[in-house]
Design a protein around this motif. Structure first.
Motif, short mmCIF file in Angstrom:
data_model
loop_
_atom_site.label_atom_id
_atom_site.label_comp_id
_atom_site.label_asym_id
_atom_site.label_seq_id
_atom_site.Cartn_x
_atom_site.Cartn_y
_atom_site.Cartn_z
N SER A 296 42.50 33.97 44.24
CA SER A 296 42.12 32.61 43.50
C SER A 296 40.98 32.72 42.66
O SER A 296 40.53 33.72 42.16
CB SER A 296 41.89 31.84 44.54
OG SER A 296 40.68 32.41 45.54
N VAL A 297 40.55 31.71 42.16
CA VAL A 297 39.56 31.86 41.02
C VAL A 297 38.23 31.09 41.47
O VAL A 297 37.96 30.03 41.92
CB VAL A 297 40.12 31.22 39.78
CG1 VAL A 297 38.38 30.86 38.71
CG2 VAL A 297 41.21 31.64 39.31
N SER A 298 37.02 31.92 41.78
CA SER A 298 35.91 31.54 42.31
C SER A 298 35.06 30.92 41.36
O SER A 298 35.69 30.74 40.00
CB SER A 298 35.20 32.56 42.80
OG SER A 298 34.48 33.31 41.89
N LYS A 299 34.32 29.88 41.61
CA LYS A 299 33.31 29.24 40.51
C LYS A 299 32.76 30.33 39.53
O LYS A 299 32.58 29.96 38.56
CB LYS A 299 32.32 28.39 41.38
CG LYS A 299 32.04 27.09 40.75
CD LYS A 299 31.11 26.11 41.70
CE LYS A 299 30.37 25.18 40.78
NZ LYS A 299 29.67 24.33 41.44
N LYS A 300 32.20 31.16 40.34
CA LYS A 300 31.59 32.30 39.19
C LYS A 300 32.38 32.91 38.27
O LYS A 300 32.07 33.03 36.88
CB LYS A 300 31.06 33.27 40.29
CG LYS A 300 30.30 34.36 39.49
CD LYS A 300 30.27 35.70 40.83
CE LYS A 300 29.38 36.89 39.83
NZ LYS A 300 28.21 37.31 40.21
N VAL A 301 33.55 33.36 38.75
CA VAL A 301 34.90 33.56 37.93
C VAL A 301 35.25 32.54 36.66
O VAL A 301 35.15 32.94 35.55
CB VAL A 301 36.03 34.09 38.49
CG1 VAL A 301 37.15 34.48 37.60
CG2 VAL A 301 35.82 35.65 39.40
N ASP A 302 35.34 31.50 37.20
CA ASP A 302 35.58 30.43 36.25
C ASP A 302 34.61 30.42 35.02
O ASP A 302 34.89 30.18 34.08
CB ASP A 302 35.79 29.04 37.03
CG ASP A 302 36.06 27.94 36.23
OD1 ASP A 302 37.47 27.91 36.31
OD2 ASP A 302 35.44 27.19 35.55
N GLY A 303 33.20 30.23 35.55
CA GLY A 303 32.26 30.30 34.45
C GLY A 303 32.22 31.27 33.54
O GLY A 303 32.04 31.06 32.45
N ILE A 304 32.55 32.75 34.05
CA ILE A 304 32.32 33.64 33.11
C ILE A 304 33.45 33.75 32.09
O ILE A 304 33.22 33.96 31.15
CB ILE A 304 32.37 34.98 33.83
CG1 ILE A 304 31.07 35.06 34.73
CG2 ILE A 304 32.60 36.13 33.25
CD1 ILE A 304 30.96 36.38 35.82
N ILE A 305 34.75 33.35 32.50
CA ILE A 305 35.82 33.37 31.68
C ILE A 305 35.83 32.23 30.71
O ILE A 305 36.07 32.63 29.48
CB ILE A 305 37.08 33.19 32.46
CG1 ILE A 305 37.36 34.20 33.70
CG2 ILE A 305 38.47 33.03 31.71
CD1 ILE A 305 37.47 35.70 32.87
#
Lengths: 246, 246
Positions: free
Chosen positions: A179-188
């Protein structure tokens, strides 16, 4: 009518994602309207693609060849693999395509679709995000070189490394969490932003995990989001039963 | 270690849904931690199950047998089919299981799981929703008869017909739209309500399309929602690599 073969397991969710996209692009009001499809998901015989390209790991080509053979023996006539990194020339050149089977190259299909976005007299900029294996081995660059109207834009090293980490990090990476964490979402999203700011008309989400960040979105900050898996799904339907393509 | 085989195509999304649930129930931080899996999705050779049971249509058993044979030749050692209606005795008794392959029966697995919900001295009521094929041929009833502590509750005919229509209607049915319309959502939730009001501790969503209505929900109006596909996915992992089961 032929049947579709999918080499999955790279990763497992990328295989079912490609199959689901094939179903979504098929005109069907009942089960029997769908095209026959076979999927192999054999991570036990397909080592990590990036590990092979950058870290001296085992070659995934023999395992991919075995899967294609199994798909052909089931009856698949057109096949594809929903993994960008597996399309690097170092891997693909050692993959054996069974006789009578058509193998569709996801990167080639994506470049062809990107070329349709070109307008005007200047070169059209297309951004690329992916694993370090995809970026460093120039998988997309070799095909883009055939399209003189397109310019491939890759973010600087630190952004590429952060994107790679979003996919592979054992704690918060998309492969580990599914799944996509908030951190990953922000970086991508930040990486797409960077490419949009440089005038990219579209951004290729060049790793099967990346479209998960943008579920249901077709553009971000003005840039068209290109999902190679979706493009390959359409190509598989077109090659097998063109009258059924949505 | 063995490999999992899935007879999909009944419908196509039910097959990939079962595969995705297998992946979700597998302890894995990288692709290679997953269990090898093969999926056949061959609607061209598996006619509609309800059509065979209630309308004199062609028998889906030979096509299912062919798919199991293909899965076995790929290397699958444990197999399942993510379609409730296909488990009716009229169909399943003619399905040939290849030598050396273990076939897991989704209905049997679901009843076993339902039995763990029993508490106290009274019989525990378990509700059932599904296609008319599943309801009228008593697929679940025959297995429930082995569990004296459980009582299977089926809604009256008009509710069953409305639920069936939510799955099959060519305009607004889940099979036709590949999504859940507001109308369908209301009808299915109403049917679960009816069962919860009659004291059902759990409701079996006995058609692969029904869990789509309750994405992310585990209970509704106090009734536990049982997804047979999810239960089968866990059973497939347990039978192949029990140490990997989540």
């Amino acid at each position: 009518m032929g049947a579709i073969g999918i080499v999955g397991g790279v990763g497992p969710s990328a295989g079912t994602d490609l199959a689901s996209k094939v179903f979504r692009h098929t005109k069907a009001v009942k089960d029997q309207d769908h095209i026959d499809l076979y999927l192999t998901s054999c991570p036990s015989i397909i080592p990590d693609r990036t590990g092979f390209l950058l870290e001296g790991g085992d070659d995934p080509a023999p395992g991919i060849s075995t899967c294609l053979k199994k798909l052909a023996s089931c009856g698949a006539t057109v096949a594809g693999i929903g993994c960008n990194t597996a399309h690097s020339p170092q891997i693909l050149r050692n993959v054996e395509i069974p006789e009578g089977m058509t193998f569709l190259n996801m990167i080639e299909e994506t470049c062809r679709e990107a070329a349709t976005l070109h307008e005007g007299t200047h070169r059209t900029k297309i951004g690329l995000l992916g694993t370090l294996g995809t970026i460093r081995t120039g998988i997309y660059k070799q095909y883009f070189d055939n399209y003189k109207d397109l310019e491939l834009v890759v973010p600087p090293g630190d952004i590429c490394e952060a994107v790679h980490d979003c996919i592979y990090n054992k704690k918060y990476g998309i492969k580990a969490l599914s799944s996509v964490s908030k951190k990953v979402d922000g970086i991508i999203r930040g990486a797409v932003d960077w490419l949009a700011d440089r005038g990219c008309r579209a951004v290729i989400l060049g790793c099967t995990e990346l479209p998960l960040v943008f579920e249901g979105e077709t553009t971000f900050h003005g840039a068209i989001l290109c999902d190679p898996t979706d493009i390959l799904a359409k190509a598989l339907v077109r090659a097998t039963a063109p009258e059924k393509l949505i």
